[in-house]
Design a protein around this motif. Structure first.
Motif, short mmCIF file in Angstrom:
data_model
loop_
_atom_site.label_atom_id
_atom_site.label_comp_id
_atom_site.label_asym_id
_atom_site.label_seq_id
_atom_site.Cartn_x
_atom_site.Cartn_y
_atom_site.Cartn_z
N GLN A 140 5.43 10.85 5.22
CA GLN A 140 4.18 10.07 5.23
C GLN A 140 4.46 8.59 5.46
O GLN A 140 3.74 7.93 6.20
N ILE A 141 5.49 8.08 4.80
CA ILE A 141 5.82 6.65 4.97
C ILE A 141 6.25 6.38 6.42
O ILE A 141 5.85 5.38 7.02
N ASN A 142 7.02 7.30 6.98
CA ASN A 142 7.46 7.13 8.38
C ASN A 142 6.27 7.15 9.33
O ASN A 142 6.23 6.40 10.30
N LEU A 143 5.29 8.02 9.03
CA LEU A 143 4.09 8.08 9.88
C LEU A 143 3.31 6.77 9.82
O LEU A 143 2.79 6.29 10.82
N ALA A 144 3.24 6.20 8.61
CA ALA A 144 2.48 4.95 8.43
C ALA A 144 3.19 3.77 9.08
O ALA A 144 2.55 2.80 9.50
N GLY A 145 4.52 3.86 9.18
CA GLY A 145 5.29 2.75 9.73
C GLY A 145 5.11 1.51 8.87
O GLY A 145 5.22 1.56 7.65
N THR A 146 4.77 0.39 9.53
CA THR A 146 4.57 -0.85 8.76
C THR A 146 3.08 -1.16 8.63
O THR A 146 2.70 -2.23 8.20
N GLU A 147 2.26 -0.19 8.97
CA GLU A 147 0.81 -0.41 8.94
C GLU A 147 0.32 -0.50 7.49
O GLU A 147 0.53 0.42 6.69
N ARG A 148 -0.30 -1.63 7.15
CA ARG A 148 -0.65 -1.89 5.74
C ARG A 148 -1.64 -0.86 5.20
O ARG A 148 -1.53 -0.41 4.07
N GLY A 149 -2.61 -0.48 6.04
CA GLY A 149 -3.62 0.50 5.60
C GLY A 149 -2.97 1.83 5.26
O GLY A 149 -3.31 2.45 4.26
N GLY A 150 -2.03 2.25 6.11
CA GLY A 150 -1.34 3.52 5.89
C GLY A 150 -0.52 3.49 4.61
O GLY A 150 -0.55 4.43 3.82
N LEU A 151 0.18 2.40 4.40
CA LEU A 151 1.01 2.29 3.19
C LEU A 151 0.15 2.21 1.94
O LEU A 151 0.48 2.76 0.88
N PHE A 152 -1.01 1.54 2.07
CA PHE A 152 -1.95 1.45 0.94
C PHE A 152 -2.43 2.85 0.55
O PHE A 152 -2.48 3.21 -0.63
N HIS A 153 -2.74 3.65 1.58
CA HIS A 153 -3.20 5.02 1.34
C HIS A 153 -2.10 5.85 0.67
O HIS A 153 -2.36 6.60 -0.29
N ILE A 154 -0.88 5.73 1.16
CA ILE A 154 0.25 6.48 0.58
C ILE A 154 0.44 6.07 -0.89
O ILE A 154 0.69 6.91 -1.76
N ASP A 155 0.30 4.79 -1.14
CA ASP A 155 0.48 4.32 -2.52
C ASP A 155 -0.58 4.94 -3.44
O ASP A 155 -0.28 5.32 -4.57
N LYS A 156 -1.81 5.05 -2.93
CA LYS A 156 -2.88 5.70 -3.72
C LYS A 156 -2.51 7.16 -4.00
O LYS A 156 -2.73 7.67 -5.10
N GLU A 157 -1.98 7.83 -2.99
CA GLU A 157 -1.61 9.24 -3.17
C GLU A 157 -0.47 9.38 -4.18
O GLU A 157 -0.44 10.33 -4.96
N LEU A 158 0.43 8.42 -4.18
CA LEU A 158 1.54 8.47 -5.15
C LEU A 158 1.02 8.25 -6.56
O LEU A 158 1.56 8.81 -7.53
N ALA A 159 -0.04 7.45 -6.69
CA ALA A 159 -0.65 7.25 -8.02
C ALA A 159 -1.20 8.58 -8.54
O ALA A 159 -1.03 8.93 -9.72
N THR A 160 -1.84 9.34 -7.65
CA THR A 160 -2.37 10.66 -8.05
C THR A 160 -1.21 11.61 -8.38
O THR A 160 -1.26 12.34 -9.38
N ALA A 161 -0.16 11.56 -7.55
CA ALA A 161 1.00 12.43 -7.80
C ALA A 161 1.68 12.07 -9.12
O ALA A 161 2.20 12.95 -9.81
N ALA A 162 1.65 10.80 -9.47
CA ALA A 162 2.26 10.37 -10.74
C ALA A 162 1.52 10.98 -11.93
O ALA A 162 2.14 11.37 -12.92
N LYS A 163 0.19 11.09 -11.81
CA LYS A 163 -0.60 11.70 -12.90
C LYS A 163 -0.23 13.18 -13.06
O LYS A 163 -0.07 13.68 -14.18
#
Ligand code: FEO
Length: 177
Positions: A140-163
């Motif tokens: 997922q991070i590789n797909l997002a590359g350096t795009e801020r929106g993509g990384l923001f979305h991945i970070d949100k998903e990791l928050a859910t995964a952390a729960k």
């Protein structure tokens, strides 16, 4: 009783699991400082998980009459280039741990300690899951590359995964780790 060779190898793995916990603590802290609260949560949970992996082995070795050692540990690096760099290093570390568990398993078989080998099956399965999870995060991070929106979305998903991880950790802790 475990043999001296199995005791030594189990103590080395105990040290590696505790070191894993500290490596992920450094990564979690970096993510927290660099605007990735979800990744940070996930890595803090990973820190707890590695500590439980370590404790599970401590209890096992004590139960088998072994001499459990608490080792000194090197400080992990605190410098990362990016979120991609963090998770590339997580995968590299998990692959190292998988190889270490396999070596430990081989020692148990060589020493004809089938009880310990059987106990380590849990860790072998756990490593398959851990590597697979990290590979999909990296995809997922590789797909997002350096795009801020993509990384923001991945970070949100990791928050859910952390729960979700917090719940599975509670189960692992209840199981006696
Ligand atoms: Fe306990 Fe992630 O290896």
């Amino acid at each position: 009783m475990v043999t001296k060779n199995v005791e030594k190898a189990l103590n080395e793995q105990i040290k590696k699991e505790e070191h894993s916990s500290r490596i992920y603590l450094a990564m979690a802290s970096w993510c927290e400082r660099n605007g990735y609260p979800g990744a940070s949560d996930w890595l803090y949970k990973q820190t707890e998980e590695e500590r439980l992996h370590m404790l599970k082995l401590v209890h096992y070795l004590n139960d088998r009459g072994g001499n459990t050692l608490v080792a000194s540990l090197d400080a992990p690096t605190a410098k990362y280039k990016s979120l991609l760099d963090v998770f590339q290093q997580v995968l590299k570390h998990e692959e190292f741990i998988s190889a270490s568990i396999n070596d430990l398993y081989a020692i148990c078989l060589k020493e004809k300690d089938f009880t310990s080998a059987n106990y380590l099956q849990w860790y072998i399965t756990e490593q398959i899951e851990e590597e697979s999870t990290v590979r999909s995060i990296l995809d997922q991070i590789n797909l997002a590359g350096t795009e801020r929106g993509g990384l923001f979305h991945i970070d949100k998903e990791l928050a859910t995964a952390a729960k979700a991880k917090a719940k599975s950790l509670a189960t692992l802790a209840d199981s006696g780790a």
